[in-house]
Design an enzyme around this catalytic site. Structure first.
Site, PDB file in Angstrom:
ATOM      1  N   ASP A  91      50.971  47.207  23.348  1.00 49.26           N
ATOM      2  CA  ASP A  91      52.064  47.629  22.465  1.00 49.26           C
ATOM      3  C   ASP A  91      53.067  46.486  22.379  1.00 49.26           C
ATOM      4  OD1 ASP A  91      50.806  50.046  22.273  1.00 49.26           O
ATOM      5  OD2 ASP A  91      52.077  51.069  23.729  1.00 49.26           O
ATOM      6  N   ASP A 109      45.713  62.123  18.823  1.00 48.09           N
ATOM      7  CA  ASP A 109      46.476  62.396  20.048  1.00 48.09           C
ATOM      8  C   ASP A 109      46.038  63.743  20.608  1.00 48.09           C
ATOM      9  OD1 ASP A 109      47.847  60.098  19.655  1.00 48.09           O
ATOM     10  OD2 ASP A 109      49.716  61.049  19.013  1.00 48.09           O
TER      11      ASP A 109
END
Lengths: 252, 204
Positions: free
Chosen positions: A130, A11
């Site tokens: 997702d 990230d």
């Protein structure tokens, strides 16, 4: 035959790797290029950079990050997070990215998948999906915006649709498993993988080496992605690959 | 100095970055004189065969490359699509002539046995010819992204990988070399291949 891929995910927030990566004796634990180089040394097969700030300003920072990483690290790099236009894709690919991962923007405007695939080739376009179980209606539901917004869309229908539109790979994250460290979502990948003819990367739930063995032995997925187990050194890639080899999973 | 042939190929900058990392001097150029005076040539490439040949022709580089290789005997390394362009013909979206520096044709990977096309990922090299400067490729994995492959005589194969068919991975015809995989994306083994070409194949 192709090796199954082990993919650490980083990230990136304003040009810095956000979660501490503390298995490394790095001088600068937030520096993406240093972390990427260490993962390359360990034998990672690919890296995913997720831009979690994804503002316009952060986008140019992300281009810098990709440019820097690709001067030091010579393996496939995927970049995702808030990418909304072909121009943004082009800038990231020019900077050294190999693939672009689209998520919320692909739902908002599915034609973006086709435009990207036409311009750069299907192999450049990854669609990230997702997924969370809808227990009431009993289906796998697609979520967007980092898992905050439910769409009512069936994940398997959506997976087939994005491949038709030109996606060259799917990165499927199980929100039910993500963060639990209790293993990949075997049921999800067993349902989704046979339905499509592009590579599927499993993500969400990795906690121990057996979880990787499990997902590769039970599901026809091409790679497995994880973040914290690698970043915190709970699993090292050389050990993981040794373990996978014991179970006759083909790894590099 | 090495020259990378500039014809807007997608992986050009990553290839240059790899040589920079290795400390090899390299120049991106479409200038015929610079190409003909280089010590070694790199032909990168990503995308489709037809448009790539059309760009080389439009830039009037086809004859320059042939002269550099055939007359001046400058070693050349073609990468991915750049490797495919070295062959005689391709059947990717119609029939297209290639540079014809290696006998053989570019054809589609057959879709069979559940194999996904394109082949995208790391595959294991099997050495086919021993005694070149690239013996170290045996057993090593390199990174592939392609839907078409070279169908050619086995005598041109330095290495091959298994993907339903035997896919030529690294090829050679005299001083002309090619890799179907991306050495600039294949980690250490890829860098070793680029370094060997730059320092051991190319006359210093």
């Amino acid at each position: 035959m192709l090796a199954k891929r082990i993919i650490p995910c980083l990230d990136v927030d304003n040009g810095r790797v956000k979660k501490g990566v503390n298995f490394l004796d790095l001088v600068d634990v937030g520096e993406p290029a240093a972390i990427a180089a260490e993962y390359e040394k360990q034998g990672a097969d690919e890296l995913v950079f997720l831009d979690i700030t994804a503002t316009n300003q952060a986008r140019s920072t992300m281009i810098d990050v990709v440019e820097k990483v690709s001067r030091k690290v010579f393996m496939p790099l995927t970049v995702g997070g808030g990418i909304k236009s072909v121009a943004e894709m082009q800038n990231l690919l020019r900077a050294g990215a190999d693939k672009i991962s689209l998520n919320s923007a692909a739902i908002a405007s599915p034609s973006l998948i086709t435009e990207g695939a036409k311009k750069f080739g299907n192999q450049c376009i990854v669609v990230a999906i997702d997924v969370k179980r809808n227990h009431e209606k009993k289906f796998f539901e697609v979520y967007t915006h980092g898992g905050k917004i439910s769409t009512g869309i069936d994940a398997i229908t959506w997976a087939k649709k994005v491949v038709e539109l030109g996606a060259g790979e799917l990165l499927v994250t199980s929100m039910d498993q993500d963060g639990t460290k209790s293993g990949f979502d075997i049921e999800l990948y067993q349902k989704i993988a046979p339905e499509i003819d592009v590579p599927v990367i499993a993500s969400g739930g990795a906690g121990k080496m057996e979880d990787f063995v499990d997902v590769f032995r039970k599901c026809n997925v091409d790679g497995a992605l994880a973040a914290s187990v690698f970043h915190y050194g709970e699993i090292t890639i050389p050990n993981l690959k040794e373990e996978l080899k014991k179970f006759e999973v083909n790894v590099r | 100095m090495l020259a990378v042939i500039d014809y807007d190929a997608g992986n050009t900058f990553n290839v240059i970055k790899a040589f920079d990392y290795l400390g090899v001097k390299i120049k991106l150029t479409d200038n015929p004189t610079e190409i003909l005076e280089s010590s070694g040539l790199i032909l990168p490439g990503v995308g489709a065969f037809g448009p790539a040949m059309a760009t080389l022709e439009k830039k009037q580089l086809v004859d320059v490359i042939k002269e550099a290789v055939l007359v001046k005997k400058i070693p050349l390394l073609g990468i991915c699509l750049g490797m495919q362009l070295l062959f005689e013909k391709s059947s990717e979206y119609g029939e297209h002539n290639g540079l014809g520096l290696i006998p053989g044709n570019i054809i589609a990977i057959p879709e069979k046995g559940g194999l996904k096309v394109p082949q995208m990922g790391w595959n294991k090299n099997r050495l086919k010819i021993q005694g070149t400067k690239f013996d170290f490729i045996e057993g090593q994995y390199s990174y592939f992204v392609h839907s078409f492959y070279a169908s050619c005589d086995k005598k041109y194969l330095i290495s091959a990988v298994d993907y339903g068919v035997e896919v030529p991975a690294m090829v050679q015809n005299g001083s002309v070399f090619g890799t179907q995989f991306h050495p600039e994306k294949s980690g250490k083994i890829g860098l070793d291949i680029l370094e060997t070409f730059a320092k051991k194949v190319v006359r210093q």
